[in-house]
Enzyme design. Structure first.
Site, mmCIF file in Angstrom:
data_model
loop_
_atom_site.group_PDB
_atom_site.id
_atom_site.type_symbol
_atom_site.label_atom_id
_atom_site.label_comp_id
_atom_site.label_asym_id
_atom_site.label_seq_id
_atom_site.Cartn_x
_atom_site.Cartn_y
_atom_site.Cartn_z
ATOM 1 C CB SER A 1 -43.008 8.303 -7.242
ATOM 2 O OG SER A 1 -42.219 8.948 -8.220
ATOM 3 C CG HIS A 2 -39.911 6.174 -9.923
ATOM 4 N ND1 HIS A 2 -40.880 7.144 -9.913
ATOM 5 C CD2 HIS A 2 -40.338 5.208 -10.774
ATOM 6 C CE1 HIS A 2 -41.854 6.805 -10.743
ATOM 7 N NE2 HIS A 2 -41.548 5.635 -11.276
ATOM 8 C CG HIS B 1 -36.876 2.385 -17.425
ATOM 9 N ND1 HIS B 1 -37.148 3.164 -16.326
ATOM 10 C CD2 HIS B 1 -35.701 2.853 -17.930
ATOM 11 C CE1 HIS B 1 -36.180 4.059 -16.173
ATOM 12 N NE2 HIS B 1 -35.281 3.898 -17.126
ATOM 13 C CB ALA C 1 -36.425 8.324 -11.459
ATOM 14 C CG HIS D 1 -49.339 3.682 -11.953
ATOM 15 N ND1 HIS D 1 -49.053 2.623 -11.129
ATOM 16 C CD2 HIS D 1 -50.605 3.485 -12.398
ATOM 17 C CE1 HIS D 1 -50.110 1.814 -11.083
ATOM 18 N NE2 HIS D 1 -51.068 2.310 -11.846
ATOM 19 N N GLY D 2 -46.727 5.912 -9.755
ATOM 20 C CA GLY D 2 -46.143 5.710 -8.425
ATOM 21 C C GLY D 2 -46.672 6.711 -7.419
ATOM 22 C CG ASP D 3 -45.823 10.912 -7.208
ATOM 23 O OD1 ASP D 3 -45.274 10.610 -6.131
ATOM 24 O OD2 ASP D 3 -45.275 11.637 -8.070
ATOM 25 C CG HIS E 1 -54.720 19.325 -27.436
ATOM 26 N ND1 HIS E 1 -55.317 20.270 -26.623
ATOM 27 C CD2 HIS E 1 -53.892 20.025 -28.258
ATOM 28 C CE1 HIS E 1 -54.895 21.468 -26.955
ATOM 29 N NE2 HIS E 1 -54.029 21.357 -27.942
ATOM 30 N N PRO F 1 -36.482 23.284 -12.767
ATOM 31 C CG PRO F 1 -36.909 22.590 -14.961
ATOM 32 C CD PRO F 1 -36.801 23.803 -14.104
ATOM 33 N NE ARG G 1 -33.913 15.173 -10.191
ATOM 34 C CZ ARG G 1 -32.638 15.118 -10.576
ATOM 35 N NH1 ARG G 1 -31.729 14.515 -9.827
ATOM 36 N NH2 ARG G 1 -32.253 15.675 -11.712
HETATM 37 P P1 NDP Z 1 -42.895 15.790 -11.229
HETATM 38 O O1 NDP Z 1 -44.194 16.298 -11.725
HETATM 39 O O2 NDP Z 1 -42.701 15.672 -9.775
HETATM 40 O O3 NDP Z 1 -41.714 16.701 -11.784
HETATM 41 C C1 NDP Z 1 -41.508 16.852 -13.162
HETATM 42 C C2 NDP Z 1 -40.364 17.796 -13.416
HETATM 43 O O4 NDP Z 1 -40.781 19.126 -13.107
HETATM 44 C C3 NDP Z 1 -39.134 17.530 -12.565
HETATM 45 O O5 NDP Z 1 -37.994 17.760 -13.326
HETATM 46 C C4 NDP Z 1 -39.279 18.533 -11.425
HETATM 47 O O6 NDP Z 1 -38.041 18.922 -10.851
HETATM 48 C C5 NDP Z 1 -39.929 19.690 -12.130
HETATM 49 N N1 NDP Z 1 -40.751 20.525 -11.278
HETATM 50 C C6 NDP Z 1 -41.662 20.102 -10.385
HETATM 51 N N2 NDP Z 1 -42.255 21.168 -9.801
HETATM 52 C C7 NDP Z 1 -41.697 22.271 -10.345
HETATM 53 C C8 NDP Z 1 -41.877 23.675 -10.163
HETATM 54 N N3 NDP Z 1 -42.760 24.148 -9.306
HETATM 55 N N4 NDP Z 1 -41.117 24.521 -10.891
HETATM 56 C C9 NDP Z 1 -40.210 24.040 -11.778
HETATM 57 N N5 NDP Z 1 -39.987 22.726 -11.990
HETATM 58 C C10 NDP Z 1 -40.734 21.856 -11.290
HETATM 59 O O7 NDP Z 1 -42.556 14.382 -11.917
HETATM 60 P P2 NDP Z 1 -43.557 13.259 -12.401
HETATM 61 O O8 NDP Z 1 -44.478 12.994 -11.279
HETATM 62 O O9 NDP Z 1 -44.114 13.610 -13.710
HETATM 63 O O10 NDP Z 1 -42.566 12.023 -12.580
HETATM 64 C C11 NDP Z 1 -41.964 11.464 -11.427
HETATM 65 C C12 NDP Z 1 -40.985 10.392 -11.817
HETATM 66 O O11 NDP Z 1 -41.684 9.248 -12.304
HETATM 67 C C13 NDP Z 1 -39.992 10.766 -12.913
HETATM 68 O O12 NDP Z 1 -38.687 10.540 -12.415
HETATM 69 C C14 NDP Z 1 -40.297 9.814 -14.056
HETATM 70 O O13 NDP Z 1 -39.182 9.411 -14.807
HETATM 71 C C15 NDP Z 1 -40.882 8.648 -13.296
HETATM 72 N N6 NDP Z 1 -41.682 7.795 -14.162
HETATM 73 C C16 NDP Z 1 -41.139 6.637 -14.628
HETATM 74 C C17 NDP Z 1 -41.852 5.824 -15.480
HETATM 75 C C18 NDP Z 1 -41.236 4.600 -16.071
HETATM 76 O O14 NDP Z 1 -41.895 3.959 -16.886
HETATM 77 N N7 NDP Z 1 -40.045 4.233 -15.710
HETATM 78 C C19 NDP Z 1 -43.218 6.172 -15.898
HETATM 79 C C20 NDP Z 1 -43.662 7.440 -15.381
HETATM 80 C C21 NDP Z 1 -42.931 8.210 -14.520
HETATM 81 P P3 NDP Z 1 -37.517 18.227 -9.471
HETATM 82 O O15 NDP Z 1 -37.072 16.867 -9.883
HETATM 83 O O16 NDP Z 1 -36.431 19.110 -8.999
HETATM 84 O O17 NDP Z 1 -38.694 18.193 -8.535
HETATM 85 O O1 PYC Z 2 -44.736 5.937 -11.854
HETATM 86 O O2 PYC Z 2 -45.894 5.850 -13.710
HETATM 87 C C1 PYC Z 2 -45.015 5.418 -12.957
HETATM 88 C C2 PYC Z 2 -44.208 4.257 -13.407
HETATM 89 C C3 PYC Z 2 -44.520 3.345 -14.348
HETATM 90 C C4 PYC Z 2 -43.470 2.463 -14.419
HETATM 91 C C5 PYC Z 2 -42.532 2.863 -13.521
HETATM 92 N N1 PYC Z 2 -43.000 3.974 -12.921
#
Ligand code: NDP
Ligand code: PYC
Length: 341
Positions: free
Chosen positions: A52-53, A125, A128, A191-193, A235, A310, A314
């Site tokens: 997603s990033h 930003h 990831a 959001h990316g996912d 919450h 976690p 990766r």
């Molecule tokens: P995920 O839900 O995919 O994963 C969240 C964390 O949980 C990761 O560290 C992941 O490890 C871990 N994890 C996932 N599945 C398991 C499991 N079954 N058991 C144990 N640990 C687990 O991430 P999100 O979808 O919440 O976020 C994705 C990315 O989006 C992030 O990198 C985040 O920074 C980015 N993002 C950026 C934003 C911005 O404004 N720049 C805004 C929102 C999100 P692993 O990595 O090994 O899968």
């Molecule tokens: O995936 O939620 C997201 C996001 C927002 C800004 C950058 N990534």
């Protein structure tokens, strides 16, 4: 984490992918150091299967640069404000070069005071968050970072979106292994996912978001087009998202997720907000024991049946990518090359 596009996958050496991304970003208006920082971040995400990033984000960077919303040439201004506090004005540019500019001072302060804060504002930003914290743990430090994004999440119990997807990333050294790292959006899904699911025509699980009428939906397009995401964990995730707004925006001087108006910049995708990074030197507590205590925690978690830490997925993907090349779909690679023309 969503799967990549269904087109055939090719493997590209990491250095080659990074050079391609850097060339694209420079071609579309970034200075060399800014392009290098973003290309490193984005290629690292693709290497680790953080789709997603990864390269998925490059068209968004390009359209944002073309819109004039972000300054790809900005030079961050670093201020040494207190013994444990560094501030950076990113100048309307990206957060990663701002971190790079302040990093040495931040580490010096964390090692002398035991803890130090980096407050970045006037920054974008779009990436990831784990690449911002993991390198501190590689140096034996503990790091926590938060960044707010753009309004698309309904606070728990509210009727309309207000918060961003507001991720939290944490990294700690662990004896005998890669650092312990987690990085998670405080929304039920990044959001990316949701965008990737929409592109792939996939339905989402229940509990991710609502449509334009506030009704629960599993249709990603309904979330993206007038609907909104929910916080993870009701919450509890909502409180964490609120905390991210306070730390990443109110504390740094950055915008809250709803405070910027990009409507005059069609194509703009990058949230103009703030970022906080807290770095702790664990040697101030019990000498060299912290990394060993991390190891004990991991072993106890494994002893009670945990099979997946976690960050572990990766690290596994990274190992394969460093050996065989970074997986990129043919469609995406062709799309990237078009951006050089
Ligand atoms: P995920 O839900 O995919 O994963 C969240 C964390 O949980 C990761 O560290 C992941 O490890 C871990 N994890 C996932 N599945 C398991 C499991 N079954 N058991 C144990 N640990 C687990 O991430 P999100 O979808 O919440 O976020 C994705 C990315 O989006 C992030 O990198 C985040 O920074 C980015 N993002 C950026 C934003 C911005 O404004 N720049 C805004 C929102 C999100 P692993 O990595 O090994 O899968
Ligand atoms: O995936 O939620 C997201 C996001 C927002 C800004 C950058 N990534």
């Amino acid at each position: 984490m969503s799967a990549p596009s269904t087109s055939p996958v090719v493997r590209v050496p990491l250095a080659e992918l990074q050079a391609l991304l850097q060339a694209i970003l420079q071609r579309h208006g970034c200075s060399q150091p800014v392009a290098a920082a973003l290309a490193h971040n984005c290629a690292s995400a693709q290497r680790d299967g953080a789709h997603s990033h990864g390269v998925f984000r490059i068209p968004g960077y390009v359209s944002t640069l073309a819109s004039g919303w972000v300054d790809g040439q900005a030079e961050p201004q670093v201020s040494d404000v207190a013994s444990g506090y560094v501030r950076v004005d990113a100048g309307g540019g990206f957060a990663q070069p701002a971190l790079a500019a302040a990093r040495a001072l931040l580490v010096e302060k964390a090692r002398s005071a035991g803890i130090a804060v980096l407050a970045i504002h006037n920054s974008h930003h779009f990436a990831a968050l784990w690449p911002d914290v993991e390198p501190f743990a590689d140096e034996g430090l503990v790091a926590l970072s938060v960044v707010n994004s753009m309004t698309c999440v309904v606070p728990h119990g509210a009727r309309k979106p207000l918060f961003g997807t507001n991720p939290i990333a944490f990294a700690a050294p662990c004896a005998g292994s890669d650092p312990i790292v987690f990085d998670m959006a405080t929304s039920a899904m990044a959001h990316g996912d949701v965008q990737i699911a929409a592109r792939e025509g996939q339905l989402l699980p229940p509990g991710i978001g609502v449509d334009a009428d506030g009704q629960p939906t599993c249709e990603p397009k309904a979330i993206l087009e007038g609907g909104a995401l929910l916080p993870f964990g009701g919450h509890k995730g909502s409180a964490l998202s609120m905390m991210v707004e306070l730390l990443a925006a109110a504390l740094t001087g950055g915008n809250f997720s709803w405070e910027f108006d990009w409507s005059g910049h069609p194509g703009a995708k990058t949230p103009w907000t703030g970022q906080l990074i807290i770095v702790i030197d664990p040697s101030k507590a019990e000498g060299d024991r912290f990394a060993q205590r991390s190891r004990e925690l991991v072993e106890q978690m494994q002893a009670v049946g945990l099979t997946r830490m976690p960050g572990e997925r990766r690290y596994r993907e990274r190992e394969v990518a460093l050996r065989d090349g970074v997986a990129v779909s043919e469609d995406e690679l062709q799309g990237l090359k078009q951006l050089l023309v």
